[in-house]
Scaffold this motif. Structure first.
Motif: not given
Length: 570
Positions: A302-315
């Motif tokens: 869960x925490x990783x999903x929240x973090x990945x969603x804020x990365x400009x290069x990641x969908x």
């Protein structure tokens, strides 16, 4: 002054020399960054093994294809079979194959190869894994009773359709998965080849989920038989073929130049084994992999999903599978003495606050009311909703004779503390997090819970042998877990009324009756209080969109990457 100028000159000369020395390195780094990798790297959780085509689902939909598939609306549509007909009695399916399909080795797909593929595991002796008794022992004349494994050894080179095979139950049969002894359900008893492109499946009785079973590559993938049974020997009709495999490290897929559906956009895919879920997410952030979360096994915390969603290069894409949602549950071993009283089981369910669990699963899942999410076509909206009520839980436990006689905060009865284990595996990173919440909530009503995290194989073993108190478990196929007509050690709860309802749901050729029956199964399961709660785990796929373009994941669980071949690399 001259000395100072000379010093400055020398310093500039030294700096310029250093610049000249590192200049080639700078250019080489820039050049290296400008050259794109020729392969897509996907982080996966599982290793691959010989004869493991069914137990690991990760690469199946890229290498193999089923006869039919599920579309984005949940409808069964043609794939390798261009059409089919169902007999009036619901026991015979006639499939017409496409005539333009070839395997990755260039040979055409025929009905004979489909038939061999459907019986693939029945013609292969199990290479590894402990012996497992058949669910019911099979009587064979003067030979007495034999286990399924013994019969397989005796007929290992027979093809089941050549004669009456001893190891095929008249209604259902199983195979022993070489890794974990997982059963496969043969819901048909024979296959007739009519001609090169026509075959008929013969069922012992109508089976309403037959097409759904055929529509997934982890159940009945069409493959060309290879006697070596090495992973690199698997031959399918899918967009990729297996090029290289290194145990516990990676598998490399290369595009199938003979792919019948069109040009494959990505030439090479590396499935890189990274067992830990957090590490896979970090690898995506660091650019070491390009994608993760591409099947049910590869959950992102869960925490990783929240973090990945804020990365400009990641969908990131969050989906709920249409046909078979990724549902898990906590199950109570109702055959143990401490849990035989349904009021004790109900007290455990009432002690759990699902809202707290929803908070920690906010990005990756939600608790649900029964075995199906409310949006699913089979959901019964009338089943009982179990709400958190710790006071009522304490009252039920007291009525059952549990009391904290020594004031240590733990209930006891007949000199025994109410101390139990909650077992789970590392399969899903959220199990431990949710387990800690359940542990704290049950402690408030006087139940001590000890968390037991196991390797997946060990967890499967205790589930098979009913060696658990409480356990997390994923619900892969609904009827596998509650219906004794399914020859599976995975049955975690059953009763005669439940069996009767499942029989109507699965084997009566009437849609209205089927729906009423599946609603009845949900009511009986919920009212047993064997399952304190169910929760849906969303399929969250994350990828670097600067590397991977035009990706469209499908809400199909194991097969959500079925159309990855249409994407491309930038």
């Amino acid at each position: 002054m001259e000395d100072r100028n000379m010093t400055n000159y020398i310093n500039r000369l030294v700096l310029f020399s250093i610049f000249l020395a590192v200049l080639p390195t700078l250019f080489s780094c820039e050049k290296k960054q400008q050259i794109p990798r020729e392969e897509l790297i996907i982080g996966v959780s599982q290793d691959y093994r010989s004869t493991d085509v069914y137990s690991h689902k990760g690469f199946n939909c890229l290498v193999f294809q089923p006869l039919v598939k599920t579309d984005v609306t949940g409808k069964i549509t043609p794939l390798l079979a261009e059409s089919w007909e169902l007999s009036e009695d619901g026991k015979h399916y006639l499939f017409h194959l496409r005539k333009d399909v070839t395997f990755s080795d260039g040979t055409p797909l025929t009905a004979y190869q489909v038939k061999e593929s459907m019986f693939y595991k029945k013609t292969r002796g199990r290479k590894r894994g402990p012996e497992r008794k058949a669910r019911g022992e099979i009587q064979k004349g003067a030979e007495g009773k034999k286990s399924l494994g013994e019969l397989q050894q005796g007929s290992k080179n027979k093809k089941p359709w050549d004669s009456v095979a001893e190891d095929i139950n008249p209604e259902y049969s199983t195979f022993d998965n070489e890794r974990y002894n997982l059963p496969r359900w043969y819901c048909f008893e024979s296959i007739d080849v009519i001609d090169d492109y026509t075959l008929r499946f013969n069922l012992p009785q109508p089976y309403t989920l037959f097409l759904n079973e055929l529509a997934t590559t982890h159940t009945y993938p069409v493959l060309k038989i290879d006697d070596s049974e090495e992973v690199t020997g698997y031959i399918g009709t899918g967009p990729y073929k297996i090029d290289e495999y290194k145990r516990t490290q990676y598998m490399i897929l290369v595009k199938n130049e003979n792919y019948w559906q069109g040009d494959v956009g990505i030439d090479r895919i590396r499935l890189k084994v990274i067992h830990d879920a957090d590490t896979r997410a970090i690898a995506l952030e660091a650019g070491e992999i390009d994608m993760t979360g591409y099947d049910h096994f590869d959950k992102i915390p869960n925490e990783s999903v929240a973090r990945l969603r804020n990365l400009p290069d990641v969908t990131t894409r969050t989906m709920s599978a249409l046909d078979q949602p990724s549902v898990s549950y906590i199950v109570i071993n109702y055959n143990k003495e401490v849990f035989k009283n349904p009021d004790v089981r109900k007290a455990i369910a009432l002690a759990i606050n699902r809202k707290e669990i929803d908070k920690v699963m906010s990005e990756t899942g939600r608790t649900i009311n029964g075995p199906f999410p409310a949006v699913h076509k089979l959901y019964n909206s009338d089943i009982e909703t179990i709400s958190c009520d710790p006071d009522k839980a304490k009252s039920l436990l007291s009525q059952a004779g549990w009391a904290d006689k020594n004031n240590d905060g733990i209930l006891d009865k007949d000199g025994e503390n109410f101390s139990i284990r909650l077992s789970f595996s590392s399969f899903d990173p959220q199990y431990k997090v949710i387990g800690e919440i359940v542990q704290a909530q049950l402690k408030k009503v006087g139940i001590e819970v000890k968390l037991e995290m196991l390797e997946l194989g060990a967890h499967i073993s205790i589930m098979r042998n009913a060696g658990y108190d409480l356990a997390f478990w994923p619900m892969m196929r609904y009827h596998m877990f509650f219906y004794t007509g399914h020859p599976s050690w995975l049955n975690v709860y059953n009763s005669q009324p439940l069996d009767d309802a499942f029989n109507r749901y699965l084997h009566i050729k009437n849609e209205e009756e089927n729906l009423k029956a599946v609603w009845e199964t949900q009511r009986l399961i919920q009212e047993s209080y064997v399952f304190p709660f169910f929760f849906e785990r969303f399929d969250v796929v994350a990828w670097n969109h600067k590397r991977l373009k035009n990706l469209e994941p499908l809400p199909l669980g194991w097969d959500l990457s079925m159309e990855l071949w249409k994407a491309g690399l930038k």
